[in-house]
Design a protein around this motif. Sequence first.
Motif, mmCIF file in Angstrom:
data_model
loop_
_atom_site.group_PDB
_atom_site.id
_atom_site.type_symbol
_atom_site.label_atom_id
_atom_site.label_comp_id
_atom_site.label_asym_id
_atom_site.label_seq_id
_atom_site.Cartn_x
_atom_site.Cartn_y
_atom_site.Cartn_z
ATOM 1 N N ARG A 1 76.267 13.484 21.622
ATOM 2 C CA ARG A 1 76.646 13.631 20.056
ATOM 3 C C ARG A 1 76.462 14.862 19.682
ATOM 4 N NH1 ARG A 1 73.399 9.850 18.577
ATOM 5 N NH2 ARG A 1 74.920 8.259 18.157
ATOM 6 N N SER A 2 75.355 15.755 20.012
ATOM 7 C CA SER A 2 75.313 17.263 19.597
ATOM 8 C C SER A 2 76.273 18.012 20.097
ATOM 9 C CB SER A 2 73.876 17.808 20.293
ATOM 10 O OG SER A 2 73.668 19.025 19.928
ATOM 11 N N ILE A 3 76.838 17.770 21.341
ATOM 12 C CA ILE A 3 78.192 18.450 21.923
ATOM 13 C C ILE A 3 79.342 18.144 20.866
ATOM 14 C CG2 ILE A 3 79.666 18.978 23.708
ATOM 15 C CD1 ILE A 3 77.166 18.532 25.314
ATOM 16 N N VAL A 4 79.528 17.098 20.702
ATOM 17 C CA VAL A 4 80.625 16.622 20.001
ATOM 18 C C VAL A 4 80.867 17.122 18.339
ATOM 19 C CG1 VAL A 4 81.963 14.457 19.047
ATOM 20 C CG2 VAL A 4 81.087 14.580 21.532
ATOM 21 N N GLU A 5 79.528 16.745 17.972
ATOM 22 C CA GLU A 5 79.351 17.428 16.607
ATOM 23 C C GLU A 5 79.551 18.805 16.540
ATOM 24 O OE1 GLU A 5 75.714 15.844 15.269
ATOM 25 O OE2 GLU A 5 76.622 13.815 14.854
ATOM 26 N N ARG A 6 79.250 19.523 17.457
ATOM 27 C CA ARG A 6 79.284 21.013 17.552
ATOM 28 C C ARG A 6 80.819 21.343 17.676
ATOM 29 N NH1 ARG A 6 75.576 22.739 22.177
ATOM 30 N NH2 ARG A 6 76.710 24.615 21.998
ATOM 31 N N ILE A 7 81.585 20.663 18.483
ATOM 32 C CA ILE A 7 83.025 20.897 18.495
ATOM 33 C C ILE A 7 83.601 20.570 17.357
ATOM 34 C CG2 ILE A 7 85.098 20.040 19.876
ATOM 35 C CD1 ILE A 7 83.194 19.943 22.212
ATOM 36 N N GLU A 8 83.318 19.600 16.673
ATOM 37 C CA GLU A 8 83.978 19.151 15.401
ATOM 38 C C GLU A 8 83.855 20.097 14.455
ATOM 39 O OE1 GLU A 8 83.747 14.267 15.801
ATOM 40 O OE2 GLU A 8 82.053 15.309 14.825
ATOM 41 N N HIS A 9 82.548 20.788 14.407
ATOM 42 C CA HIS A 9 82.189 21.793 13.344
ATOM 43 C C HIS A 9 83.133 22.986 13.447
ATOM 44 C CE1 HIS A 9 80.043 24.137 10.373
ATOM 45 N NE2 HIS A 9 79.816 25.049 11.439
ATOM 46 N N ILE A 10 83.323 23.466 14.899
ATOM 47 C CA ILE A 10 84.233 24.550 14.992
ATOM 48 C C ILE A 10 85.644 24.305 14.757
ATOM 49 C CG2 ILE A 10 84.740 25.694 16.947
ATOM 50 C CD1 ILE A 10 82.224 25.932 18.307
ATOM 51 N N GLU A 11 86.032 23.041 14.949
ATOM 52 C CA GLU A 11 87.419 22.455 14.612
ATOM 53 C C GLU A 11 87.642 22.823 13.187
ATOM 54 O OE1 GLU A 11 87.744 18.803 16.532
ATOM 55 O OE2 GLU A 11 88.583 19.873 18.406
#
Length: 90
Positions: free
Chosen positions: A14-24
Amino acid sequence: MSDAVMGIAGERIRSIVERIEHIEEEIKALNEGKKEIFLEAKGEGFDVKVIKEILRLRKQDKDERDEHESLLDLYLSAMESSEAGQAKAA
């Protein structure tokens, strides 16, 4: 796997996915900003295609850019010589 292990892995995913979403989201905002700058340049009468070409060239190192320009000159000269030869033959 136990529930504890799955919970830890799940939180990490979840942390990894949320970080990627934030960068997107940041990338989307930056692209919107870039689009606004191009519109501003166009509104001031600048040729946006030329500005994009300048940006592309600035990404190249000097040697790569010099080689590209030399080849471009060489190819254009070859074409012009060929066209001049065809005109004389006609």
